[in-house]
Scaffold this active site. Structure first.
Site, PDB file in Angstrom:
ATOM      1  N   THR A  20       9.405   1.415  75.537  1.00 14.07           N
ATOM      2  CA  THR A  20       9.112   2.348  74.438  1.00 14.07           C
ATOM      3  C   THR A  20       8.130   1.808  73.412  1.00 14.07           C
ATOM      4  OG1 THR A  20      11.008   1.597  73.130  1.00 14.07           O
ATOM      5  CG2 THR A  20      11.404   3.385  74.699  1.00 14.07           C
ATOM      6  N   TYR A  57       7.630  -2.332  67.455  1.00 13.29           N
ATOM      7  CA  TYR A  57       6.999  -1.161  68.063  1.00 13.29           C
ATOM      8  C   TYR A  57       6.974  -0.021  67.038  1.00 13.29           C
ATOM      9  CZ  TYR A  57       7.939  -3.586  72.516  1.00 13.29           C
ATOM     10  OH  TYR A  57       8.003  -4.497  73.545  1.00 13.29           O
ATOM     11  N   ALA A 281       6.312   4.961  78.792  1.00 12.21           N
ATOM     12  CA  ALA A 281       5.931   6.374  78.767  1.00 12.21           C
ATOM     13  C   ALA A 281       6.081   6.892  77.352  1.00 12.21           C
ATOM     14  CB  ALA A 281       6.800   7.187  79.728  1.00 12.21           C
ATOM     15  N   GLN A 286       5.227  12.062  82.072  1.00 13.68           N
ATOM     16  CA  GLN A 286       4.915  10.743  82.618  1.00 13.68           C
ATOM     17  C   GLN A 286       6.100  10.125  83.357  1.00 13.68           C
ATOM     18  OE1 GLN A 286       3.577   8.928  78.913  1.00 13.68           O
ATOM     19  NE2 GLN A 286       1.453   9.082  79.553  1.00 13.68           N
TER      20      GLN A 286
END
Length: 331
Positions: A20, A57, A281, A286
């Site tokens: 992620t 992230y 993804a 996806q």
């Protein structure tokens, strides 16, 4: 979907995990929150039972979206969550910080963002050269004893660092980069992983999208997308990698009736020492190709042909070293 029980734990998960990083938006040109939530839920619906994230992230954004998606879909009991620690950030960007105080702060922040009372797999994201490996290992062992985490892993560690960490805090997993184009793990890590019996969560399965089969010479990337600085995406190397993808795609069609994306994932899952492959993804569509990876394997002739294609096309290969964050003193 095939599953594996991670070493030194009671965690059983799918051999394909959802990565992620892109869902956090940072270094991927941004992302839409609703697309992110639908992607996570679609992954679980298709049998993926491990979701890998990290505080860095999107500087908390990815963890927030994972927690929200699982809560909205009432999916928490169906998946294991893997997240990380050991990176800090300020106005200059991320840097390595794996001191005890930072790790304790991060686990509490991650639990809150993930809307969970436990983290299934907690990983040290990068080694911190300014501190002893043992300091982080001791901190994470304490978190496991306290019940905040169920299992411990490391990411981007070399063989000596793995041994030093494992001697203090028994590891379950190691997370290295590994794909058809980036294969240093084979010579550097596989021997020690086999010796210690550790599982791998390999990242970069599609090599920042190169192995998706969707890249073209004219493809451009928006905003802060890391591929604008990735040496693989710069001429003349970019043309070499695209040629390799074209030939790998032709092989996949001819031998298996598949496309290069499925070939790349199947190759990875069939490699000795690979326990779980992280598949990044950020849009639900996806995830659809996950069904193309099940129920078949590469034969020896196909493996040999793949190696010939790579040797013939990639005259100047390069690894993922550009992604390594600095330590606190070298920014």
């Amino acid at each position: 979907m095939d599953t594996v029980t991670l070493h030194n734990s009671d965690i059983t998960c799918s051999r394909i995990a959802l990565g992620t990083w892109a869902i956090g938006g940072w270094m991927w040109g941004g992302n839409d929150e609703q697309d992110s939530i639908r992607t996570i839920q679609e992954a679980v619906d298709r049998g993926i039972t491990l979701i890998d994230t990290a505080p860095v992230y999107g500087f908390g954004e990815s963890e927030e979206r994972v927690g929200l998606a699982l809560q909205q879909g009432r999916l928490r009991q169906r998946v294991a969550i893997a997240t990380k620690c050991g990176l800090n950030w300020d106005h200059q960007g991320p840097y390595r910080d794996a001191g005890r105080e930072r790790i304790v702060q991060e686990v509490n922040d991650s639990l809150r963002r993930l809307r969970s009372d436990v983290i299934d797999l907690y990983q040290l994201h990068w080694p911190d050269p300014t501190r002893p490996v043992e300091e982080a290992a001791e901190a994470m062992a304490d978190l496991k004893r306290a019940g905040k985490i169920r299992a411990v892993g490391v990411s981007n560690f070399d063989a000596d660092q793995i041994r030093a960490f494992h001697a203090v805090c028994p590891l379950s997993t190691v997370q290295p980069p590994y794909n058809l184009f980036e294969r240093d793990m084979e010579k550097d890590l596989l021997p020690v992983l086999g010796e210690l019996g550790l599982d791998t969560l390999t990242y970069g399965a599609l090599c920042r999208g190169l192995l998706s089969g969707k890249m073209r010479e004219h493809t451009r990337f928006d905003g802060d997308d890391l591929r604008n600085n990735d040496p693989k995406f710069q001429p003349p190397r970019y043309r070499q990698y695209l040629e390799a993808v074209t030939r790998l795609d032709a092989l996949a069609r001819r031998r298996y009736g598949k496309r290069v994306l499925a070939l790349a994932l199947r190759w990875l899952l069939d490699q000795p020492g690979v326990s779980v492959a992280l598949w990044g993804a950020r849009r639900p569509e996806q995830i659809e190709a996950v069904t193309d990876i099940q129920g078949w394997h590469l034969d020896d002739d196909a493996r040999a042909e793949i190696d010939l294609i790579l040797a013939d096309t990639l005259t100047d290969p390069v690894g993922p070293e550009f992604m390594a964050p600095p330590d606190r003193h070298h920014r």
